[in-house]
Design a protein around this motif. Structure first.
Motif, PDB file in Angstrom:
ATOM      1  N   LYS A  89       0.832  -1.207   0.000  1.00 55.14           N
ATOM      2  CA  LYS A  89       0.000   0.000   0.000  1.00 55.14           C
ATOM      3  C   LYS A  89       0.864   1.254   0.000  1.00 55.14           C
ATOM      4  CE  LYS A  89      -3.528   2.388   2.747  1.00 55.14           C
ATOM      5  NZ  LYS A  89      -4.327   2.338   4.005  1.00 55.14           N
ATOM      6  N   THR A  91       3.553   1.758  -1.436  1.00 52.42           N
ATOM      7  CA  THR A  91       4.181   1.998  -2.745  1.00 52.42           C
ATOM      8  C   THR A  91       3.161   2.362  -3.820  1.00 52.42           C
ATOM      9  OG1 THR A  91       4.045  -0.326  -3.459  1.00 52.42           O
ATOM     10  CG2 THR A  91       5.986   0.317  -2.189  1.00 52.42           C
ATOM     11  N   THR A  92       1.892   2.513  -3.432  1.00 57.37           N
ATOM     12  CA  THR A  92       0.843   2.787  -4.422  1.00 57.37           C
ATOM     13  C   THR A  92       1.183   3.993  -5.293  1.00 57.37           C
ATOM     14  OG1 THR A  92      -0.859   1.862  -2.976  1.00 57.37           O
ATOM     15  CG2 THR A  92      -1.602   3.310  -4.748  1.00 57.37           C
ATOM     16  N   LEU A  96       1.864   3.972  -9.407  1.00 55.34           N
ATOM     17  CA  LEU A  96       1.082   4.779 -10.342  1.00 55.34           C
ATOM     18  C   LEU A  96       1.984   5.737 -11.123  1.00 55.34           C
ATOM     19  CD1 LEU A  96      -2.061   5.570  -8.142  1.00 55.34           C
ATOM     20  CD2 LEU A  96      -1.930   4.040 -10.123  1.00 55.34           C
TER      21      LEU A  96
END
Length: 497
Positions: A89, A91-92, A96
């Motif tokens: 999470k 590294t979301t 993107l």
């Protein structure tokens, strides 16, 4: 039966450090030793092909070893999965951004933006000054944007292309690009890591930057000197023959200085503190618009159409954004350069990052990261030992947690009181965190930063050819230790008598 009462959470903003009192230092090191050994053998067997997927699976095997150690110490499967989930999470945003960089590279290629940068760059730069110029250019861009990632994805790509046409190895050029990018990222008040390090250490932002300059400026000066020497040693006889390459670029693209408008707009948005994800998305769309205006024939060809219609325009731009595209020229060398994988081309890097986060998450869940850091702290019996332990901790976390932010957050919190107890100002800790945590992340192929930059500059995740040439990142930890060893600019707390 013993439960998880020996586990406790130390909450740091959105990050949690798991502490396991039953885990020994030897057990904490088992997954690390296993991972290093498996990676070494895997690379021996597969060579460069190890980057195609087997290294990713080895990271999962390393996580399995860590999980076995955790089960032996009564850490539940649920706890491990929760920490892995939190790691992924975290590294979301990075994942993107990777997708947006892929799309930006695609539209900037077919619009002629990157070819235009290369076209004019070839006429301005020569091999002797090229590497030093790369450092300076990327330093300026990175200070202005506060982002080594943005610098690498924009001007960095163009400089690597110019270097290739001048006969300079991609690894050497990438090393110069990243040296400048990380210097600028480190010294920019707009940088997230430059704000995070003093926040963890308890120092003030501009005091941190001022104090960090004592080690950072000498390091970048030495880096520049090295690249100047390398520039003079490059084996190029006479003036490089670039006329054929210029003609090939001119023949394939409509070259115009106004195409620089798009990257300038993106850089201005970053400087104005526009979130990088939004800036890159807008840059991708502007690149698509520029392609329709400046290169309509290329857009139609990518769509597989004879002429440009609304449908072929949509299909051509969408292909550039999402999948493999290539523009052929009369130069075979340039044909290799003028390719892009779009968003699809970034999936391999995302795969690597996710697997690295699995390993880091399990290591955190079983308390291994905290245990290793505490062991390093316990060995710090002198001021120099404290600095050395901080450096070692940051390096270890970049290797094991595979995340630049954790390499700042965990040692920052763990070592904060130790610096205070020895009468040392927090600027010492925040500077050391940056000198050893921020800049070395790019040297680890499976770290989020190493995976990102190798994909952007080399075209595939985990490339290692640039590592020996990122002199700024290599020298920075040694510089901070040198200052500590000779007590140079070691700031004391104001209250210490």
């Amino acid at each position: 039966m013993q439960d998880e009462n020996n586990l406790s959470e130390i909450k740091i903003d959105d990050q949690k450090i798991m502490d396991n009192k039953t885990l020994s230092i030897w057990e904490a090191q088992v997954p690390v030793i296993a991972l290093v050994g498996m990676l070494a053998y895997n690379i021996y067997v597969y060579g460069d092909d190890a980057l195609s997927g087997s290294n990713q699976f080895v990271l999962l095997l390393g996580a399995a070893v860590a999980a076995i150690v955790g089960f032996r110490n009564k850490v539940s499967y649920k706890r491990m999965i929760e920490e892995v989930s939190e790691n992924i999470k975290s590294t979301t945003g990075a994942l993107l951004i990777l997708l947006m960089v892929g799309s930006l590279a695609g539209t900037w290629l077919i619009s002629g933006i990157i070819p235009t940068m290369i076209y004019y760059g070839l006429q301005i730069l020569n091999p002797t000054i090229f590497l030093a110029a790369c450092v300076i250019i990327c330093s300026i861009i990175s200070i202005a944007t506060g982002s080594s990632w943005t610098t690498s994805a924009t001007v960095g790509i163009a400089l690597v292309g110019i270097g290739e046409t001048l006969g300079i190895s991609v690894g050497m050029t990438a090393g110069a690009v990243l040296s400048g990018a990380y210097f600028g990222d480190k010294m920019s008040p707009l940088s997230d890591t430059t704000n995070l390090a003093p926040a963890m250490a308890g120092s003030e932002l501009f005091s941190h930057i001022k104090y960090m300059a004592f080690t950072t400026v000498p390091t970048i000066v030495i880096t520049l000197i090295i690249f100047i020497i390398l520039g003079f040693s490059i084996d190029v006889t006479g003036t490089p023959q670039i006329d054929d390459k210029l003609a090939a670029i001119n023949g394939a693209f409509n070259i115009s200085p106004w195409l620089f408008t798009v990257p300038v707009i993106v850089i201005i948005m970053i400087v104005k503190k526009t979130p990088p994800l939004i800036a890159l998305l807008i840059g991708s769309l502007l690149g698509g618009a520029a392609a329709l205006i400046a290169q309509p024939d290329i857009v139609a060809k990518i769509a597989g159409a004879e002429t440009l219609t609304f449908q072929s325009a949509y299909q051509g731009i969408m292909n550039a954004l999402t999948v493999d595209t290539a523009v052929e020229t009369s130069s075979a060398e340039l044909n290799d350069l003028f390719t892009s994988g779009g968003m699809h081309g970034m999936l391999g890097t995302i795969w690597l990052i996710v697997c690295a986060m699995v390993f880091g998450g399990v290591m955190d869940a079983i308390g291994a990261l905290s245990r290793i850091t505490k062991a390093l702290l316990s060995m710090a019996t002198t001021v120099f030992g404290l600095f050395a332990s901080t450096v070692a901790s940051c390096l270890a976390l970049n290797l094991t947690a595979s995340d630049q932010y954790l390499a700042l957050v965990i040692p920052g919190k763990m070592f904060k009181q130790a610096y205070k107890d020895r009468g040392l100002a927090p600027e010492n800790l925040s500077r050391t965190l940056e000198d050893s945590g921020t800049v070395t992340s790019v040297l680890i192929p499976w770290n989020t930063c190493g995976a990102y930059h190798s994909k952007v500059l080399f075209g595939y995740a985990g490339a290692t050819a640039y590592i020996p040439y990122v002199f700024f990142s290599i020298l920075s930890p040694f510089m901070t230790l040198l200052f500590a060893a000779f007590s140079i600019k070691i700031k004391q707390l104001a209250t210490k008598q």
